[in-house]
Write a protein that holds these residues in place. Structure first.
Motif, mmCIF file in Angstrom:
data_model
loop_
_atom_site.group_PDB
_atom_site.id
_atom_site.type_symbol
_atom_site.label_atom_id
_atom_site.label_comp_id
_atom_site.label_asym_id
_atom_site.label_seq_id
_atom_site.Cartn_x
_atom_site.Cartn_y
_atom_site.Cartn_z
ATOM 1 N N ILE A 52 0.806 -1.216 0.000
ATOM 2 C CA ILE A 52 0.000 0.000 0.000
ATOM 3 C C ILE A 52 0.841 1.268 0.000
ATOM 4 O O ILE A 52 1.877 1.343 0.665
ATOM 5 N N GLU A 53 0.383 2.247 -0.754
ATOM 6 C CA GLU A 53 0.928 3.607 -0.732
ATOM 7 C C GLU A 53 0.075 4.402 0.251
ATOM 8 O O GLU A 53 -1.095 4.693 -0.029
ATOM 9 N N ILE A 54 0.635 4.719 1.431
ATOM 10 C CA ILE A 54 -0.175 5.423 2.432
ATOM 11 C C ILE A 54 -0.395 6.883 2.065
ATOM 12 O O ILE A 54 -1.175 7.579 2.718
ATOM 13 N N GLY A 55 0.284 7.354 1.000
ATOM 14 C CA GLY A 55 0.058 8.712 0.535
ATOM 15 C C GLY A 55 -1.186 8.842 -0.324
ATOM 16 O O GLY A 55 -1.538 9.938 -0.768
ATOM 17 N N GLY A 58 -6.767 9.934 1.714
ATOM 18 C CA GLY A 58 -7.415 9.284 2.848
ATOM 19 C C GLY A 58 -6.516 8.331 3.605
ATOM 20 O O GLY A 58 -6.884 7.817 4.663
ATOM 21 N N GLY A 59 -5.314 8.091 3.075
ATOM 22 C CA GLY A 59 -4.401 7.152 3.716
ATOM 23 C C GLY A 59 -3.775 7.725 4.976
ATOM 24 O O GLY A 59 -3.506 8.922 5.057
ATOM 25 N N SER A 60 -3.545 6.871 5.961
ATOM 26 C CA SER A 60 -2.953 7.299 7.230
ATOM 27 C C SER A 60 -2.508 6.069 8.006
ATOM 28 O O SER A 60 -2.686 4.936 7.556
ATOM 29 N N MET A 61 -1.950 6.298 9.190
ATOM 30 C CA MET A 61 -1.579 5.182 10.054
ATOM 31 C C MET A 61 -2.830 4.409 10.484
ATOM 32 O O MET A 61 -2.797 3.193 10.661
ATOM 33 N N HIS A 62 -3.937 5.134 10.609
ATOM 34 C CA HIS A 62 -5.198 4.481 10.967
ATOM 35 C C HIS A 62 -5.610 3.475 9.896
ATOM 36 O O HIS A 62 -6.194 2.429 10.203
ATOM 37 N N THR A 63 -5.294 3.780 8.644
ATOM 38 C CA THR A 63 -5.611 2.865 7.545
ATOM 39 C C THR A 63 -4.937 1.517 7.765
ATOM 40 O O THR A 63 -5.544 0.457 7.566
#
Length: 208
Positions: A52-55, A58-63
């Motif tokens: 996954i690309e957390i960028g 809506g992406g975050s550590m919570h994701t």
């Protein structure tokens, strides 16, 4: 083997899929360009690994935590254009099994995939040094604190053990022999007068 790739850029998704298929020809690769799409996919099938690309919007550590909670995402490797120095440790702390910058080579991606699939934690040498510095910085400077008796390498091993990493995984991460890591662990247990990881965790919480 089923691998889910989540990235907002179509060309990057295709490039990652191509790299994965070249390395793991038997893998069935599913692509998702949005988080909502990815979560819908995960609701309907399980994967051995998610890249996954957390960028992504809506992406975050919570994701990462949310995906871990589903129990369907498998091992999670963050493959991101975002700052490794800023986001690698938070990502792993949130439940990712590794973090690789997109500045890395194709060979590095293959190594990261292999390590994560083998239940090892992957991060670069740069992040290892950063982790070591943070561990040292968090040590109480009091002369009466038993943590002062630990060497920097022992402190790093403690940190990795308490993250749930096994001896073999730590040895891989630090380029050490398993016997060397076991010796560090034994020394820590002796110095802190504990007999297991539960007691070690409690002692660390008490002394910090």
């Amino acid at each position: 083997m089923k691998i889910l790739v989540i990235d907002g850029h179509p060309l990057m998704r295709s490039a990652i899929k191509r790299e994965v298929k070249d390395h793991k020809p038997q893998a069935r690769v599913t692509l998702a360009g949005q988080l909502e799409e990815a979560m819908n996919v995960i609701e309907n099938q399980s994967f051995d690994m998610t890249i996954i690309e957390i960028g992504i919007p809506g992406g975050s550590m919570h994701t990462i935590r949310e995906m871990r909670m589903t129990g369907r995402a498998g091992k999670i490797l963050v493959y991101s254009s975002m700052s490794e120095a800023t986001y690698a440790l938070p990502a792993v702390s949130s439940g990712a099994h590794g973090f690789l910058s997109k500045d890395g080579t194709g060979d590095e991606l293959r190594i990261a995939i292999d390590m994560v699939l083998e239940s090892k934690t992957y991060f670069s040498k740069t992040i290892q040094e950063s982790l070591l510095s943070r561990v040292i910085a968090n040590v109480d400077a009091s002369d009466h604190n038993p943590l002062q008796t630990l060497t920097p390498r022992e402190r790093l091993v403690v940190h990795l053990l308490l993250q749930g990493n096994k001896i073999r995984a730590i040895a891989e991460m630090l380029d050490l022999k398993e016997s060397t890591v076991s010796t560090f662990k034994a020394n820590v247990f002796k110095k802190l007068q504990v007999g297991n990881l539960v007691a070690l965790s409690e002692k660390m919480e008490m002394l910090r």
